[in-house]
Design a protein around this motif. Structure first.
Motif, PDB file in Angstrom:
ATOM      1  N   THR A  49      13.141   7.899  -0.765  1.00 42.90           N
ATOM      2  CA  THR A  49      13.846   6.858  -0.015  1.00 42.90           C
ATOM      3  C   THR A  49      12.843   5.862   0.552  1.00 42.90           C
ATOM      4  OG1 THR A  49      13.748   8.025   2.105  1.00 42.90           O
ATOM      5  CG2 THR A  49      15.634   8.525   0.655  1.00 42.90           C
ATOM      6  N   PRO A  50      13.271   4.642   0.847  1.00 47.58           N
ATOM      7  CA  PRO A  50      12.346   3.674   1.452  1.00 47.58           C
ATOM      8  C   PRO A  50      11.782   4.177   2.786  1.00 47.58           C
ATOM      9  CG  PRO A  50      14.306   2.548   0.652  1.00 47.58           C
ATOM     10  CD  PRO A  50      14.557   4.020   0.514  1.00 47.58           C
ATOM     11  N   GLU A  51      12.618   4.823   3.584  1.00 46.99           N
ATOM     12  CA  GLU A  51      12.151   5.351   4.864  1.00 46.99           C
ATOM     13  C   GLU A  51      11.115   6.450   4.653  1.00 46.99           C
ATOM     14  OE1 GLU A  51      16.095   3.588   5.190  1.00 46.99           O
ATOM     15  OE2 GLU A  51      15.433   5.279   4.024  1.00 46.99           O
ATOM     16  N   GLY A  52      11.373   7.306   3.681  1.00 45.30           N
ATOM     17  CA  GLY A  52      10.436   8.381   3.374  1.00 45.30           C
ATOM     18  C   GLY A  52       9.095   7.855   2.914  1.00 45.30           C
TER      19      GLY A  52
ATOM     20  N   CYS B  42       5.650   8.564   4.895  1.00 41.46           N
ATOM     21  CA  CYS B  42       4.507   9.147   4.186  1.00 41.46           C
ATOM     22  C   CYS B  42       3.294   8.218   4.266  1.00 41.46           C
ATOM     23  CB  CYS B  42       4.866   9.436   2.733  1.00 41.46           C
ATOM     24  SG  CYS B  42       6.030  10.793   2.550  1.00 41.46           S
ATOM     25  N   GLY B  43       3.543   6.926   4.147  1.00 37.26           N
ATOM     26  CA  GLY B  43       2.456   5.958   4.259  1.00 37.26           C
ATOM     27  C   GLY B  43       1.828   5.963   5.642  1.00 37.26           C
ATOM     28  N   LEU B  44       2.659   6.053   6.676  1.00 36.18           N
ATOM     29  CA  LEU B  44       2.145   6.093   8.043  1.00 36.18           C
ATOM     30  C   LEU B  44       1.332   7.360   8.293  1.00 36.18           C
ATOM     31  CD1 LEU B  44       5.221   4.778  10.048  1.00 36.18           C
ATOM     32  CD2 LEU B  44       3.029   3.636   9.747  1.00 36.18           C
TER      33      LEU B  44
ATOM     34  N   ARG C   6       0.829  -1.208   0.000  1.00 34.42           N
ATOM     35  CA  ARG C   6       0.000   0.000   0.000  1.00 34.42           C
ATOM     36  C   ARG C   6       0.865   1.260   0.000  1.00 34.42           C
ATOM     37  NH1 ARG C   6      -3.111  -2.879   4.294  1.00 34.42           N
ATOM     38  NH2 ARG C   6      -4.853  -3.868   3.225  1.00 34.42           N
ATOM     39  N   ALA C   7       1.903   1.265   0.839  1.00 32.73           N
ATOM     40  CA  ALA C   7       2.793   2.425   0.917  1.00 32.73           C
ATOM     41  C   ALA C   7       3.505   2.657  -0.413  1.00 32.73           C
ATOM     42  CB  ALA C   7       3.806   2.241   2.043  1.00 32.73           C
ATOM     43  N   GLU C   8       3.967   1.587  -1.020  1.00 33.55           N
ATOM     44  CA  GLU C   8       4.654   1.719  -2.307  1.00 33.55           C
ATOM     45  C   GLU C   8       3.697   2.208  -3.393  1.00 33.55           C
ATOM     46  OE1 GLU C   8       7.300  -0.925  -5.435  1.00 33.55           O
ATOM     47  OE2 GLU C   8       6.925  -1.709  -3.428  1.00 33.55           O
TER      48      GLU C   8
END
Length: 80
Positions: free
Chosen positions: A64-67, A71-73, A28-30
């Motif tokens: 970035t993966p962390e970003g 953003c997803g959270l 979902r985040a991706e």
């Protein structure tokens, strides 16, 4: 048991398993990140969209993966 019932149960088991492992949240985040990227890319191409409103340092962080996870959270929190 009908074929539809078996398929529904299988879908539920698979969904629960993927949720427990955190895989669905990552997907979902991706997906969200890619949607925003597509909007941003379109905005850069035609002058419309979100591209003009997003600071460069945020775009770099979001790539970035962390970003993407952050953003997803935030998105999920605001949606909740």
């Amino acid at each position: 048991m009908t074929g539809d019932t078996v398929m529904d149960e299988l879908k539920e088991v698979v969904t629960q398993t993927l949720e427990k492992k955190g895989i669905l949240a990552k997907i979902r985040a991706e997906l969200r990140a890619n949607v925003f990227e597509a909007i941003d890319d379109q905005g850069q191409n035609d002058g419309n969209g979100l591209g003009a409103f997003v600071p460069e340092h945020f775009r770099q962080f979001q790539s970035t993966p962390e970003g993407q996870q952050v953003c997803g959270l935030v998105y999920e929190f605001l949606e909740w």
